[in-house]
Design a protein around this motif. Structure first.
Motif, PDB file in Angstrom:
ATOM      1  N   ASP A   1      -2.634  17.446   0.206  1.00 35.77           N
ATOM      2  CA  ASP A   1      -3.409  16.632   1.139  1.00 35.77           C
ATOM      3  C   ASP A   1      -3.193  17.193   2.545  1.00 35.77           C
ATOM      4  O   ASP A   1      -2.233  17.911   2.817  1.00 35.77           O
ATOM      5  CB  ASP A   1      -3.026  15.151   1.065  1.00 35.77           C
TER       6      ASP A   1
ATOM      7  N   LYS B   1       0.444  12.600  -5.988  1.00 36.54           N
ATOM      8  CA  LYS B   1       0.831  12.090  -4.667  1.00 36.54           C
ATOM      9  C   LYS B   1       1.577  13.179  -3.901  1.00 36.54           C
ATOM     10  O   LYS B   1       2.805  13.163  -3.809  1.00 36.54           O
ATOM     11  CB  LYS B   1       1.696  10.839  -4.809  1.00 36.54           C
TER      12      LYS B   1
ATOM     13  N   THR C   1       2.918   4.364   1.027  1.00 33.21           N
ATOM     14  CA  THR C   1       1.469   4.346   1.187  1.00 33.21           C
ATOM     15  C   THR C   1       0.787   4.407  -0.174  1.00 33.21           C
ATOM     16  O   THR C   1       1.408   4.757  -1.182  1.00 33.21           O
ATOM     17  CB  THR C   1       0.984   5.534   2.039  1.00 33.21           C
TER      18      THR C   1
ATOM     19  N   MET D   1      -1.944   6.402  -0.779  1.00 32.47           N
ATOM     20  CA  MET D   1      -2.838   7.553  -0.750  1.00 32.47           C
ATOM     21  C   MET D   1      -2.462   8.541  -1.857  1.00 32.47           C
ATOM     22  O   MET D   1      -1.308   8.959  -1.970  1.00 32.47           O
ATOM     23  CB  MET D   1      -2.784   8.244   0.611  1.00 32.47           C
TER      24      MET D   1
ATOM     25  N   ALA E   1      -9.901  12.228  -2.845  1.00 35.95           N
ATOM     26  CA  ALA E   1      -8.932  11.267  -2.308  1.00 35.95           C
ATOM     27  C   ALA E   1      -9.066   9.927  -3.019  1.00 35.95           C
ATOM     28  O   ALA E   1     -10.176   9.474  -3.343  1.00 35.95           O
ATOM     29  CB  ALA E   1      -9.141  11.094  -0.810  1.00 35.95           C
TER      30      ALA E   1
ATOM     31  N   ASP F   1      -7.517   5.943  -2.510  1.00 36.99           N
ATOM     32  CA  ASP F   1      -6.740   5.011  -1.694  1.00 36.99           C
ATOM     33  C   ASP F   1      -6.521   3.748  -2.517  1.00 36.99           C
ATOM     34  O   ASP F   1      -7.440   2.953  -2.720  1.00 36.99           O
ATOM     35  CB  ASP F   1      -7.481   4.677  -0.394  1.00 36.99           C
TER      36      ASP F   1
ATOM     37  N   GLY G   1      -4.667   1.432  -1.584  1.00 42.74           N
ATOM     38  CA  GLY G   1      -4.281   0.357  -0.686  1.00 42.74           C
ATOM     39  C   GLY G   1      -2.780   0.170  -0.715  1.00 42.74           C
ATOM     40  O   GLY G   1      -2.012   1.052  -1.073  1.00 42.74           O
ATOM     41  N   GLN G   2      -2.356  -1.020  -0.339  1.00 44.29           N
ATOM     42  CA  GLN G   2      -0.917  -1.309  -0.283  1.00 44.29           C
ATOM     43  C   GLN G   2      -0.425  -2.082  -1.495  1.00 44.29           C
ATOM     44  O   GLN G   2       0.725  -2.476  -1.553  1.00 44.29           O
ATOM     45  CB  GLN G   2      -0.624  -2.136   0.967  1.00 44.29           C
TER      46      GLN G   2
ATOM     47  N   ARG H   1     -11.525   1.830  -7.299  1.00 42.23           N
ATOM     48  CA  ARG H   1     -10.488   2.699  -6.761  1.00 42.23           C
ATOM     49  C   ARG H   1     -10.700   4.164  -7.144  1.00 42.23           C
ATOM     50  O   ARG H   1     -10.108   5.058  -6.550  1.00 42.23           O
ATOM     51  CB  ARG H   1      -9.107   2.250  -7.262  1.00 42.23           C
TER      52      ARG H   1
END
Length: 752
Positions: free
Chosen positions: A268, A377, A384, A386, A405, A407, A409-410, A446
């Motif tokens: 990334d 990752k 995170t 991501m 990508a 994401d 989220g949390q 997602r």
């Protein structure tokens, strides 16, 4: 005091931290904006009032720690604080204030990391506890007793766990299975070749049958953004100190002069103007001569630091199958910073992470998956959500291979926990179908659109057979099996990924170390490729026989299930006791008065549960009511030539975890213990339907009537398709509950 950890990044704002805490059920005031937003969203999803949802979601912050990750130049610093303290300070701080200032953190305040204690010992100092390079918990010694925040909530409270023994980890690998007074609420029931032949120039007869080398990644440690740089990938005669990756072993077919291997990169913070894929043509007589070149351009760092920390992850492929991985750390600096910053005296340098040796065997998969979805990752930041997604296939992919990508989220972890809770709440309610449908949509959202394009392309290429899909995810929580497919590939089946395709999961963890040996080649646990066939000579069956003294409900259908399977396969019958579990894990079993060592298939029928308040909280319940933590199964003495399939027919056994440093739960620990495949339930399952599922599974996957065995992934696809939202007042959600870790086309073979 040793506590499970909530991982935060010090660059997060106070508001972002309160949002993360709310999803764990931690807040001081439910009407505070971040808590209110989460409670209202949950209330709408569940059809509850605000107060009812708040009451169901709230958890006490006692006994939880915050592991705070800070990037300081090229260094990674960690801080340990009680959740109650961080929660109170964030509640009183301006919403946009970063945690670094909210908590007044300084470099000298970051203590050295603590390695995971052995044999249940308690760390004698404050700090973040690690296994390998990942945080596993928080050790906090009492430093203050005054109230923090307007509600008087203190940083530390009485009643929190004091050691790993309070979590059930009493010398988990060998002995001391002492009783525990833990109270656990559980339920299972209502309530192609790899070479390019060149016969004109045959190899000398003295050439060995295996070609050996080491992965080579020639790359800078540091590169300024917007300035192109080159990375060379090939093979070397010795291991590179900066590279994570073990010895490369190439089985050489007769008369083969060259071997062609696909090389794919994931990272990334980079652009690859010339693409992320290459073909490495290895000359067998001189494997270190060839290399492939990649050109990259770093992107400007977006965080508060002028540096972006990432990893160059290399995948080696044969005929579209990932056969191994290697990696090297990389730092991208701001465009005007041509030289890397000096190394600093605190924390751990990003470039100094110790290399790990995991062998790479470049052998083709005889029945490769039509599509492999890998979710990696490369930033290594567990605070995170991501991720990077890559697609691998022997068929053309219309949208390319990525990386794409993702994401999450949390809330990747809390999402899985909330789903388990929701299904438990609505298990006897027609709304359980709405819970599943909503979860399917959320999970599908997602995934990149390219994943669904690839699924349809794989389905078209494999027709009339359903496509086989292998999903390898660095995230152990999200139940990807429930991802909704709209429109479905097969409209006659439920529109969930696990019912539409022949699906298998797998783990590919670069932090794993090689163990054991097989034919002179170190064997990784788990290997890069899941086994595609397993011969079964002996099976073990274990049943939980719960009586009143255990405090658990009796499971008559589970008892009948175990008895029927044991009779059909003349299985070794084991009690759900510590003694028999140890015999199973140590491969010290007898059958018909003969020592057989280990077995090739294991079935457990009984209770299971997950306690989200403890590290790696998945547990198998013994007949006496004692919870058995999943960590024990990491000590199993399997792998190599014997990699059993393990069917854990118990509630919530399939839930993943990573609180012990890498992919944990029963899936992670069993595969690290040498098991070759695992089937388990993600949520609470009905006793009767679970029995039907298990009997049907074994009848087709390992038939006793002379018919051909059906691949495990196909059996599970068909069984998941029994889910019918219109069948009865309450849909039988158990049919969708099972997760499978293993090759999607794994076939069991009976050995007399």
């Amino acid at each position: 005091m040793l506590m499970p950890a909530v991982v935060l990044d010090t660059a997060m704002t106070a508001a972002a931290a309160l949002t993360r805490f709310a999803r764990y059920g931690f807040w001081i005031d439910p009407t505070q904006p971040q808590a209110r937003a989460w409670i209202e969203a949950s209330a709408a999803h569940l059809g509850l009032s605000f107060d009812a949802a708040a009451g169901r979601l709230r958890r006490e912050s006692d006994g939880f720690g915050a592991a705070l990750r800070r990037q300081w130049g090229m260094q990674i610093l960690w801080y340990a604080r009680p959740v109650a303290e961080v929660l109170a300070r964030c509640h009183a701080a301006p919403p946009d204030e970063p945690l670094l200032r909210v908590l007044n953190l300084h470099e000298a305040d970051s203590p050295p990391r603590i390695e995971l204690p052995s044999e249940g010992n308690v760390p004698d100092r404050t700090g973040v506890v690690f296994l390998g390079d990942r945080p596993v918990g928080v050790s906090v010694l009492p430093a203050r007793s005054e109230p923090l925040g307007s509600d008087g909530e203190s940083a530390l409270r009485a009643g929190a766990p004091e050691s790993f023994e309070d979590y059930g980890y009493r010398d988990t690998y060998e002995r001391n299975y002492a009783d525990t007074d833990a109270t656990v609420r559980v339920s299972r029931g209502p309530g192609s070749p790899i070479s390019t032949p060149d016969t004109a120039t045959p190899l000398p007869a003295a050439t060995p049958p295996l070609v050996r080398a080491w992965p080579r990644i020639d790359a800078p440690d540091y590169a300024p953004a917007r300035t192109p740089f080159t990375v060379l990938v090939g093979l070397g005669e010795t291991a590179q100190a900066q590279v994570t990756g073990g010895e490369v072993v190439i089985p050489r077919p007769a008369d083969a002069r060259f071997v062609e291997v696909g090389v794919e990169l994931i990272a990334d913070g980079l652009e690859a103007p010339d693409g992320w894929s290459r073909t490495l043509r290895i000359e067998v007589a001189d494997p270190t001569a060839a290399s492939v070149s990649f050109r990259f351009v770093g992107l400007d760092p977006t965080g508060p630091e002028a540096l972006h920390l990432t990893t160059l992850e290399v995948r080696y492929l044969v005929d579209g199958t990932v056969c191994g991985t290697a990696a090297r750390a990389l730092v991208i600096g701001a465009a005007d910073a041509l030289a890397p910053p000096a190394r600093l005296p605190f924390g751990t340098a990003w470039l100094d992470r110790p290399p790990v040796a995991t062998p790479i065997v470049l052998a083709p998969d005889p029945t490769p998956a039509d599509l492999t979805i890998e979710i990696a990752k490369p930033d290594g930041n567990s605070a995170t959500g991501m991720y990077q997604c890559r697609l691998f296939s022997p068929h053309p992919l219309p949208a390319g291979q990525g990386p794409f990508a993702i994401d999450l989220g949390q809330d990747a972890r809390t999402f899985a926990q909330a789903l388990v809770k929701d299904i438990r709440t609505f298990a006897d309610d027609p709304l359980v179908d709405n819970v599943l449908f909503g979860a399917g949509r959320l999970i599908a959202d997602r995934l990149p659109a390219a994943v669904f394009d690839a699924l349809r392309a794989a389905a078209a290429a494999s027709a009339p057979r359903p496509p086989a899909v292998l999903l390898v995810s660095a995230d152990p929580y999200v139940p990807w099996e429930l991802a909704g497919l709209e429109p479905p590939l097969d409209p006659t089946r439920p529109a969930y990924l696990g019912a539409q395709v022949v699906l298998g999961r797998w783990l590919r963890d670069p932090s794993d170390r090689a163990v054991g040996a097989m034919n002179g080649v170190a064997a990784a646990r788990p290997p890069a490729q899941p086994p595609v066939t397993l011969g079964v000579r002996n099976m073990a069956v274990m049943a939980g026989l719960y009586r009143a003294a255990s405090g658990l409900r009796q499971l008559p259908q589970a008892e009948e299930e175990a008895a029927a399977i044991a009779q059909s396969y003349d299985a070794v019958q084991l009690a759900a006791s510590t003694q028999d579990v140890k015999r199973l894990l140590d491969a010290q079993l007898t059958h018909h008065f003969q020592q057989i060592g280990g077995v090739e298939a294991v079935h457990f029928a009984g209770h299971g549960d997950v306690d989200p308040a403890v590290p790696d909280g998945a547990m198998l319940m013994l007949s006496n009511g004692r919870p058995l933590p999943s960590l024990l199964f990491r000590s199993a003495r399997y792998g190599g030539a014997r990699q059993p399939l393990f069917f854990l027919n118990a509630c919530m056994i399939g839930v993943g975890g990573e609180l012990l440093g890498d992919t944990g739960g029963f899936p992670g620990h069993c595969l690290h213990g040498g098991f070759g495949a695992l089937v388990g339930a993600l949520w609470e399952i009905d006793d009767t339907v679970a029995r039907q599922f298990a009997i049907a599974f074994w009848e087709r996957a390992l038939p006793t009537d002379g018919t051909a065995a059906v691949p495990v992934g196909e059996v599970l696809r068909d069984l998941r398709s029994h889910y019918d939202p219109n069948a009865g007042a309450v849909p039988a959600h158990t049919w969708l509950a099972y997760v499978y870790y293993g090759h999607p086309r794994l076939t069991l073979q009976r050995i007399p």
